[in-house]
Design a protein around this motif. Sequence first.
Motif, PDB file in Angstrom:
ATOM      1  N   GLY A 282       0.766  -1.238   0.000  1.00 22.25           N
ATOM      2  CA  GLY A 282       0.000   0.000   0.000  1.00 22.25           C
ATOM      3  C   GLY A 282       0.798   1.290   0.000  1.00 22.25           C
ATOM      4  O   GLY A 282       0.220   2.365   0.154  1.00 22.25           O
ATOM      5  N   SER A 283       2.124   1.236  -0.154  1.00 23.48           N
ATOM      6  CA  SER A 283       2.961   2.453  -0.205  1.00 23.48           C
ATOM      7  C   SER A 283       2.646   3.401   0.952  1.00 23.48           C
ATOM      8  O   SER A 283       2.328   4.579   0.732  1.00 23.48           O
ATOM      9  CB  SER A 283       2.777   3.186  -1.549  1.00 23.48           C
ATOM     10  OG  SER A 283       3.015   2.328  -2.624  1.00 23.48           O
ATOM     11  N   LEU A 284       2.707   2.892   2.172  1.00 19.99           N
ATOM     12  CA  LEU A 284       2.338   3.705   3.334  1.00 19.99           C
ATOM     13  C   LEU A 284       3.415   4.742   3.656  1.00 19.99           C
ATOM     14  O   LEU A 284       4.600   4.530   3.432  1.00 19.99           O
ATOM     15  CB  LEU A 284       2.115   2.814   4.556  1.00 19.99           C
ATOM     16  CG  LEU A 284       0.966   1.822   4.446  1.00 19.99           C
ATOM     17  CD1 LEU A 284       0.678   1.173   5.797  1.00 19.99           C
ATOM     18  CD2 LEU A 284      -0.304   2.478   3.915  1.00 19.99           C
TER      19      LEU A 284
ATOM     20  N   LEU B  53      -0.130   7.011  -2.364  1.00 20.84           N
ATOM     21  CA  LEU B  53      -0.958   6.860  -3.557  1.00 20.84           C
ATOM     22  C   LEU B  53      -2.414   7.270  -3.339  1.00 20.84           C
ATOM     23  O   LEU B  53      -3.157   7.424  -4.300  1.00 20.84           O
ATOM     24  CB  LEU B  53      -0.918   5.404  -4.047  1.00 20.84           C
ATOM     25  CG  LEU B  53       0.438   4.906  -4.520  1.00 20.84           C
ATOM     26  CD1 LEU B  53       0.353   3.441  -4.912  1.00 20.84           C
ATOM     27  CD2 LEU B  53       0.922   5.734  -5.692  1.00 20.84           C
ATOM     28  N   ILE B  54      -2.831   7.390  -2.079  1.00 23.60           N
ATOM     29  CA  ILE B  54      -4.243   7.667  -1.809  1.00 23.60           C
ATOM     30  C   ILE B  54      -4.361   9.071  -1.216  1.00 23.60           C
ATOM     31  O   ILE B  54      -3.714   9.381  -0.211  1.00 23.60           O
ATOM     32  CB  ILE B  54      -4.823   6.642  -0.811  1.00 23.60           C
ATOM     33  CG1 ILE B  54      -4.595   5.207  -1.321  1.00 23.60           C
ATOM     34  CG2 ILE B  54      -6.296   6.907  -0.553  1.00 23.60           C
ATOM     35  CD1 ILE B  54      -5.430   4.792  -2.484  1.00 23.60           C
ATOM     36  N   GLY B  55      -5.171   9.910  -1.842  1.00 20.37           N
ATOM     37  CA  GLY B  55      -5.319  11.278  -1.372  1.00 20.37           C
ATOM     38  C   GLY B  55      -6.014  11.363  -0.021  1.00 20.37           C
ATOM     39  O   GLY B  55      -6.666  10.418   0.423  1.00 20.37           O
ATOM     40  N   GLN B  56      -5.840  12.506   0.652  1.00 24.67           N
ATOM     41  CA  GLN B  56      -6.515  12.765   1.935  1.00 24.67           C
ATOM     42  C   GLN B  56      -7.251  14.089   1.857  1.00 24.67           C
ATOM     43  O   GLN B  56      -6.901  14.955   1.061  1.00 24.67           O
ATOM     44  CB  GLN B  56      -5.482  12.847   3.065  1.00 24.67           C
ATOM     45  CG  GLN B  56      -5.009  11.506   3.521  1.00 24.67           C
ATOM     46  CD  GLN B  56      -3.986  11.600   4.653  1.00 24.67           C
ATOM     47  OE1 GLN B  56      -3.755  12.676   5.205  1.00 24.67           O
ATOM     48  NE2 GLN B  56      -3.391  10.472   4.964  1.00 24.67           N
TER      49      GLN B  56
ATOM     50  N   LYS C 138       4.287   6.475  13.024  1.00 27.86           N
ATOM     51  CA  LYS C 138       2.859   6.190  12.890  1.00 27.86           C
ATOM     52  C   LYS C 138       2.435   6.329  11.430  1.00 27.86           C
ATOM     53  O   LYS C 138       2.830   7.290  10.763  1.00 27.86           O
ATOM     54  CB  LYS C 138       2.071   7.188  13.752  1.00 27.86           C
ATOM     55  CG  LYS C 138       0.871   6.569  14.452  1.00 27.86           C
ATOM     56  CD  LYS C 138       0.246   7.520  15.448  1.00 27.86           C
ATOM     57  CE  LYS C 138      -0.547   8.617  14.758  1.00 27.86           C
ATOM     58  NZ  LYS C 138      -1.198   9.558  15.628  1.00 27.86           N
ATOM     59  N   ALA C 139       1.624   5.372  10.945  1.00 25.63           N
ATOM     60  CA  ALA C 139       1.164   5.457   9.561  1.00 25.63           C
ATOM     61  C   ALA C 139       0.190   6.624   9.427  1.00 25.63           C
ATOM     62  O   ALA C 139      -0.825   6.682  10.123  1.00 25.63           O
ATOM     63  CB  ALA C 139       0.480   4.152   9.148  1.00 25.63           C
ATOM     64  N   VAL C 140       0.538   7.570   8.555  1.00 27.53           N
ATOM     65  CA  VAL C 140      -0.338   8.738   8.379  1.00 27.53           C
ATOM     66  C   VAL C 140      -1.075   8.715   7.042  1.00 27.53           C
ATOM     67  O   VAL C 140      -1.839   9.615   6.741  1.00 27.53           O
ATOM     68  CB  VAL C 140       0.454  10.056   8.487  1.00 27.53           C
ATOM     69  CG1 VAL C 140       0.978  10.248   9.901  1.00 27.53           C
ATOM     70  CG2 VAL C 140       1.592  10.106   7.488  1.00 27.53           C
ATOM     71  N   GLY C 141      -0.830   7.685   6.239  1.00 31.08           N
ATOM     72  CA  GLY C 141      -1.526   7.608   4.962  1.00 31.08           C
ATOM     73  C   GLY C 141      -0.704   6.841   3.954  1.00 31.08           C
ATOM     74  O   GLY C 141       0.286   6.206   4.294  1.00 31.08           O
ATOM     75  N   SER C 142      -1.149   6.896   2.699  1.00 26.99           N
ATOM     76  CA  SER C 142      -0.430   6.247   1.608  1.00 26.99           C
ATOM     77  C   SER C 142      -0.056   7.326   0.601  1.00 26.99           C
ATOM     78  O   SER C 142      -0.841   8.248   0.358  1.00 26.99           O
ATOM     79  CB  SER C 142      -1.330   5.210   0.937  1.00 26.99           C
ATOM     80  OG  SER C 142      -0.842   4.906  -0.351  1.00 26.99           O
TER      81      SER C 142
ATOM     82  N   ARG D 165       4.994   8.999   9.923  1.00 22.26           N
ATOM     83  CA  ARG D 165       5.588  10.158  10.597  1.00 22.26           C
ATOM     84  C   ARG D 165       5.656   9.810  12.076  1.00 22.26           C
ATOM     85  O   ARG D 165       4.657   9.369  12.650  1.00 22.26           O
ATOM     86  CB  ARG D 165       4.726  11.407  10.379  1.00 22.26           C
ATOM     87  CG  ARG D 165       5.374  12.651  10.981  1.00 22.26           C
ATOM     88  CD  ARG D 165       4.801  13.922  10.415  1.00 22.26           C
ATOM     89  NE  ARG D 165       3.438  14.171  10.880  1.00 22.26           N
ATOM     90  CZ  ARG D 165       2.741  15.279  10.584  1.00 22.26           C
ATOM     91  NH1 ARG D 165       3.278  16.200   9.805  1.00 22.26           N
ATOM     92  NH2 ARG D 165       1.522  15.422  11.030  1.00 22.26           N
TER      93      ARG D 165
ATOM     94  N   LEU E 209      -0.283  14.934  -0.253  1.00 18.23           N
ATOM     95  CA  LEU E 209       0.055  14.481   1.097  1.00 18.23           C
ATOM     96  C   LEU E 209       1.555  14.634   1.358  1.00 18.23           C
ATOM     97  O   LEU E 209       1.967  15.144   2.405  1.00 18.23           O
ATOM     98  CB  LEU E 209      -0.383  13.025   1.275  1.00 18.23           C
ATOM     99  CG  LEU E 209      -0.086  12.391   2.635  1.00 18.23           C
ATOM    100  CD1 LEU E 209      -0.653  13.221   3.774  1.00 18.23           C
ATOM    101  CD2 LEU E 209      -0.624  10.971   2.692  1.00 18.23           C
TER     102      LEU E 209
ATOM    103  N   GLY F  32     -11.578   6.001   1.863  1.00 18.61           N
ATOM    104  CA  GLY F  32     -10.723   5.018   1.198  1.00 18.61           C
ATOM    105  C   GLY F  32     -11.439   3.756   0.745  1.00 18.61           C
ATOM    106  O   GLY F  32     -10.944   3.046  -0.126  1.00 18.61           O
TER     107      GLY F  32
END
Lengths: 191, 578
Positions: free
Chosen positions: A42-44, A56-59, A50-54, A47, A181, A81
């Motif tokens: 998932g290309s996480l 590849l996936i917008g926030q 802690k995982a703050v997102g991917s 920071r 992101l 998501g």
Amino acid sequence: MMLRLIRPALCLLLAMTCLLGIAYPLLITGLARLAFAHQATGSLLYRDGKAVGSSLIGQNFSDAKYFWGRPSATLPEPYNGIASSGSNLGPMNPALIDQVKRHVAALRADAPASRAPVPVDLVSASASGLDPDISPAAARYQIARIAHARGTAPANLEKLVATHTQGKLFGLIGELRVNVLELNLALDQLR
Amino acid sequence: MGPGTSFTILLIVFLGIVLLCVKPLGRYIADVMEGKPNFARRIGGSVETLMYRLCGIDASVEMSWSRYTLGMLLFNVLGIVLLYAMQRLQGFLPLNPQHFSAVSPDSAFNTAISFVSNTDWQGYSGESTQSYFVQMAGLAVQNFLSAATGIAVAVAVIRGFARHSVATIGNFWVDLTRATLYVLLPLSMLLALVLASQGVIQNLEAYKGVAPIESGLLHTQTLPMGPVASQEAIKELGTNGGGFFNANSAHPYENPTPLTNFLEMLAIVLIPFSLTYTFGRMVGDTRQGWALLAAMLVLFVTLTQVAFHSEQRGNPLLTAQQIDQSASAGQPGGNMEGKETRFGIAASALFVAVTTATSCGAVNTMHDSMLPLGGFVPLFFMQLGELAPGGVGSGIYSILMFAVLGVFIAGLMIGRTPEYLGKKIEAYEMKMASVFILTTPFVVLLGTAVAVMCGAGVAGIANPGPHGFSEILYAFSSAANNNGSAFAGLSANTPFYNIATGIAMWFGRFWPMIATLAIAGSLGAKKRIPVTEGTMPTHGPLFVSLLLGSILLIGVLTYVPALALGPLVEHYFLMAAR
């Protein structure tokens, strides 16, 4: 005649299901895990561990001090998501025009000085509702607002956008783009 | 360099790469399907033999056309039953980390026919409906098998043209097995790994929660997971098009970069274009294959340019809102509603053409949000019967049926018995070719008419005005031509649409297949007549124009009234509203 066809049909279907439906995806899963573990899961982005997102996936961003992404049509909230979707609004649908007006108003409310035409990707919903990127023009359009909200010099932001702009492949394939992101993570590091 | 020029360069590079692959791949397919020994058969031969032994298949026995057809139909019906059962029972099956319960009966019925018929029309959202087990062992398996069925039938039909004075057209089990083992599986493994290296996910983990940087304290964002790359590869290579996720190839986990997008487009058209060479090689005259390819390219390039220029011009209604839709150094501009930033207009327009000129139906852009003329292109590509280059297998046998029609019309004009590749085209062939050509228009127009006349059909419409009619016309054009893309605003996951499009997909796939196999059986049994001075050559520009003429004549005559009520009138409304 029919009976003599049933055995090969049934057996071939089951044998192919084992080969193509079990062996093949498990083999690819194993190989991908070995060779491309980061991408396959998932290309996480992390920071402070802690995982703050991917990447590849917008926030969703709506705070004046961050770069905003494309409008997202996912339900019930933007950038959901697990409910990827476009708006599917037709080009003459009055709802499309209303939506564009709303986005323009929001963009201008936080930067009343800006009267320049708005880059189209900032007011149009992406196909997936999860588009991680905006165009460089859309990023630059927001610099005045962010500089004001953060008390930073616009030149620093210009530089940040430039370093985060990804080019076209061989100058031909795809479009120039900025990952929102990653850009905002870098923005938080700026101070 | 303006956007139009750079799009043309992209198109030339894309088609250039495709053309470089046509000969080697087409030749390879012909060789493995005819059982010639080569490196692939040395590697995979033991698996092939094992398959035959397990299933009680005698590879040396050939079948008549009727037995071949019966075997093919039986195999596909069993596939539908198995896929239906898997969806209904997924709550009890393994690999279901999100604990999805059974799919509703009408949706499971629709999806089972959809994937078996190579349509991959999707009324459901993958990420909230189907377990990993159903995706892997059900949907992806049919991605392979429906494509292999297409190749098998295509090769059987080609044998009908190539052979003479024989009663058989091949062995369905052998053709299916070889198409899978030597063509689809190795290419899929390669593509799946390349896609995974670029960010297409491939795992069996549960969905992951992350804490977004702006609102992470308040709520998490859930990221979907799953075995996507392995399915994505065959989804494109088999011109299937059924997305793992609702947003299909627009979803960043299915299509993360411009490179993956380019490779996915290549994968979609590679086999269909290459089969023209397979055809030429098998009938012993490769010029025959190149002629079909030339006709395909003319249609493809022309309509693709229409799609690009329509979308690049942008939506005139937005200009009044002070929106910048012009192409510049900082943005692609154009109509970006329903498009992804990384693809812009060029890579989206090309994908639209690629996916509907074949029977793929994967989408990287939301067709429902395209401008009227832009949306007309995918609709018309499908209505022409998907033969430029068409689906895996179905493309080549579709264009062959139009070739038969073309020489028939030419024969009428000059008063000679029409012939094609040394075979007389007689009443029986023309009857079957007519069944082939008229089945899908009948299903499309009848389905659309029924849907717009009943409440359950109209209830699904999302956009007002002519665009709403286009949504319904698109749905039936897509289902009956086994494409699977949609004007996705239409609420199609209802009992009415699930059943109606399910029936349309079934007839649109298998009736033409039966008709084309019947022609193959009849032609294979005929004697070959020698070439004389009076024989019309079927490899030159004259034949290509004749072929294009027949395709356009049928397409335009059949669909212009319906298109006038949808995209064409919408275009004039948009011009007037500006």
